[in-house]
Write a protein that holds these residues in place. Sequence first.
Motif, PDB file in Angstrom:
ATOM      1  N   GLU A 156      44.165  29.686  39.075  1.00 12.69           N
ATOM      2  CA  GLU A 156      42.638  29.851  38.172  1.00 12.69           C
ATOM      3  C   GLU A 156      41.668  29.475  38.885  1.00 12.69           C
ATOM      4  N   VAL A 157      41.596  28.243  39.497  1.00 10.85           N
ATOM      5  CA  VAL A 157      40.479  27.757  40.234  1.00 10.85           C
ATOM      6  C   VAL A 157      39.960  28.794  41.417  1.00 10.85           C
ATOM      7  N   ALA A 158      40.818  29.138  41.795  1.00 15.97           N
ATOM      8  CA  ALA A 158      40.498  30.504  43.035  1.00 15.97           C
ATOM      9  C   ALA A 158      39.906  31.507  42.424  1.00 15.97           C
ATOM     10  N   SER A 159      40.674  31.939  41.159  1.00 13.77           N
ATOM     11  CA  SER A 159      40.109  33.256  40.422  1.00 13.77           C
ATOM     12  C   SER A 159      38.527  32.914  40.215  1.00 13.77           C
ATOM     13  N   GLY A 195      36.597  34.566  43.024  1.00 18.11           N
ATOM     14  CA  GLY A 195      36.613  35.879  42.674  1.00 18.11           C
ATOM     15  C   GLY A 195      37.669  36.700  43.181  1.00 18.11           C
ATOM     16  N   PRO A 196      37.526  37.994  43.110  1.00 22.61           N
ATOM     17  CA  PRO A 196      38.695  38.882  43.723  1.00 22.61           C
ATOM     18  C   PRO A 196      38.961  38.533  45.417  1.00 22.61           C
ATOM     19  N   MET A 197      40.141  38.619  45.444  1.00 21.70           N
ATOM     20  CA  MET A 197      40.537  38.397  46.862  1.00 21.70           C
ATOM     21  C   MET A 197      41.412  39.323  47.753  1.00 21.70           C
ATOM     22  N   ALA A 198      41.144  39.438  48.677  1.00 20.32           N
ATOM     23  CA  ALA A 198      42.071  40.443  49.317  1.00 20.32           C
ATOM     24  C   ALA A 198      43.538  40.101  49.571  1.00 20.32           C
TER      25      ALA A 198
END
Lengths: 202, 779
Positions: free
Chosen positions: A152-155, A159-162
């Motif tokens: 969740e934190v990462a998102s 945001g979008p990550m490869a």
Amino acid sequence: MGLEQNYVSLEQISLLHNRFKQLSQNEETLRRDDLKTIQDLESNPIRSQIIEAFFDSRNFQKDGVGSVEEIGFEEFLTVMSYFRAPPQHITEEQREKIRRSKLRFLFNMHDTDNDGTITLEEYRHVVEELLSRSGALGRETAKGIADAAMLEVASISVGPMAPDDFYEGITFEHFLKILNGVEIETNMHIRFLNMDATVLCK
Amino acid sequence: MELKMFLLVSGLLVGSLVALGGASGSPAQGCTDNKGDGIAKNSHGTAKNENGTAKNANGTAKKSFPVLSLDYENVRLPFEISLWVLMASLMKLGFHLIPRLSSIVPESCLLIVVGLLVGGLIKLVGEVPPVLESKIFFFYLLPPIILDAGYFLPIRQFTENLGTILMFAVVGTLWNAFFVGGLLYGVCQLKSADLPDVNLLSCLLFGSILSAVDPVAVLAVFEEIHINELLHILVFGESLLNDAVTVVLYHLFEEFSSANTITATDVFLGVVCFLVVSLGGIVVGAIYGLLAAFTSRFTSHTRVIEPLFVFVYSYMAYLSAEVFHLSGIMALIACGAVMRPYVEANISHKSHTTIKYFLKMWSSVSDTLIFIFLGVSTVAGPHEWNWIFVGATLFFCLVARVLGVIGLTFVINKFRIVKLTSKDQFIIAYGGLRGAIAFSLVYLLKCEHFPRKNMFLTAIITVIFFTVFVQGMTIRPLVDLLAVKKKQETKRSINEEIHTQFLDHLLTGIEDICGHYGHHHWKDKLNRFNKKYVKKCLIAGERSKEPQLIAFYHKMEMKQAIELVESGGGSKLPSAMPSTVSMQNIQPKRSSQERALPQLSKAREEEIRKILRTNLQKTRQRLHSYNRHTLIADPYEDGWNEMLIRRKKMKDLEKKMKNYLTVPAPPSDSPSIARARLTSDPQGRGLKSATKIIPSIKVDLVSPQNPESFNVEDEFRQKGSQPKESKEEDGGLTMKVPSSEKQKKDKTPDEEPQQRLMRCLSDPGPAAEEEEEDDPFLP
């Protein structure tokens, strides 16, 4: 003393001083074992982290690092002052400052290796400690919960990550962002320290 | 006795039948009740008469067999009630169809206007319109609204602000009552008012009825303006808790009005009575709540009647409190709030939904009926208009509220951390709406003691109208004008949950270190007591040991599983978990064989599986014979076609993604969008290595229902409803190794979401990537 935003009054200081004396058995400094003798703390799942926070020099507002073995009354008071409620009439800037310092305290509690980020392992440790009183069910689910939280934190932060990107860990800025909804400056306080500021501590 | 009331009520509802023009005889309002009884008896007599004549007819002449006959009397009461409810609901429906109306005028105002129109219509025709009978109001219309409020009360905010709420509810209401009552008495003494016969006690009684902020009106208006939670809970909590004060004052003054002298003992007894009424109400409610929680522990085999227990126990709590003249509202709130955490841990997901929707439905209907009847009663009731009295009432009411709020906030702010600003104070004062409870209480007054009852009625209706119309309509623009903080619509994230818990423990720990037994300490003690003893008694099975964080997490997972199924596992992305990051982004680069799945307990797994099973096998379900005792839910009947279309879209999307796969990428790549949706992404690296094993092992989820799943396929074949391929593949279900490419295309639609969910939920087994690889990936 660098206590700019966390004022404590004389009355409170003397009360805390008495408590300090009581805990340290009238010595000048307090050790970890002294805190461990507190009965009520036994049932607290994050006991060790709380005690550790008192001995973490990052919390002494003197730009120190690493943990110490014993603390004096000054440091004790400094740590306590993080739990002061913000005074009523302050500017937005001051409020933000107070917020940051409290969240920094929390952050330091999680970031045990002091690298400036909360990694997945550290976060897992946090959740495991929280659920440590819940037996087997707690241990197994803790990992999943920590992973979900990290996702969740990462998102939210990145945001979008490869697929090949790697999210190092929660930095302080990300931490601020995700805890935006929890009103830290008002929630993180003890009523005991809730009297109007009259005097800066010594 | 019951018959009399029955007939009385039926007579009342006559007014609604403009078209049918029923028999005469609604009881006259105001102070003469005898006529009503007489007329009611009369209609009963005529009914008997009709039967007599019918018999007679058969006896004497040989009439032809009546093919069609009209027997309205038989169904009068239920018919009329249903008619009213239907009309109310249609009105509600209508308001939302008119585009901009509902954003300007709050619903309560519109409903009152409708009531006025209906009342006026009835009067035009010559009938006497029905009045909002107090018994109906207090026993049938009010409880659903209060139960709805109590069951869904946000406990955390409520307890955090309890001191403030109590101050407003108790002290504020007392202040209002005495201020308004006293000043009104003063006004009545004026020569110009011409009201010499209104004594002090009547005025005080009137003041106490008038002073209570009404929960129904507050709910109706505040729900539409989406104000921030603090203000909402303050005003709403006040409206709930002041019921005890109102009840005590009402009975006190009613008793005194016959006694005519008050001594100090009486005052003291009044205070004691207040404590008894409020605490007694809460205790009664809590007892019934615990009973309901305990009952719900054993309902695992009869899930269908679970909601019934919640409703009946709560209603019993209300009625039991009313038996002793305790505060029924507080009993209801206590019952709902106490039973909720335990009941929700025990009941099935469907029961939870049922309870939620039934409560909302009933409270909505009650709400609508109350306001319509208020309108009708206004037209109906005998009015005695006295400019001075009514004007003074209104004026003092408003002034009292404002002064009360300002004064109390001044005191309260000394003890609060989050102080109430003047904006907050304004909203609290402005949100003090009066409503139907006050009206019904005045209506209950006995004429002998209160000869001026009609005047009171008029005055109270005026105040209600003013507060609901003027204040209700203008509060929304004022909220925008003053830029009052609105409710945050964000969903609660798991990070916030973790840190809220962490903070709780931290603060408790700090309090212990300080040696200060603050309210965190006591809260923690209560929680531990709850966990150790209470939960074990009241929650069935192993869920009693489930800590709150895990419960929250499971709820989230459940929600996502359902969302996934609802969207057909297809093109729509649920918003809960942003799908932009997947597990591999946060996992350290070393390959870990561990599963990143949470280990759900068997019971939870079973529940999630059940949900999936029922939702994915719609067609099959339709053919079961309907059995009243077991519900096989079929929630997505209408969405079947839609789902098929979505699946087609999803398959197209999959195909496109396949085209971009040049190398056998790690499994987590291509469906990462779909998979990352789930909180616990199973496609960690570990699974890749296990693909050597024949995919058929992964059948675990499907195998228990294997025959049924198979039958679904049969169904498809028979119906020929496959939109894309005409040829159905035998064994195109999940079981076999995909030996041919063609097979994958012909999968039955519900296989893919099933697979995904299978993977994500339980199986430690390997997940063969059937759908994304074109070549069987067997290294």
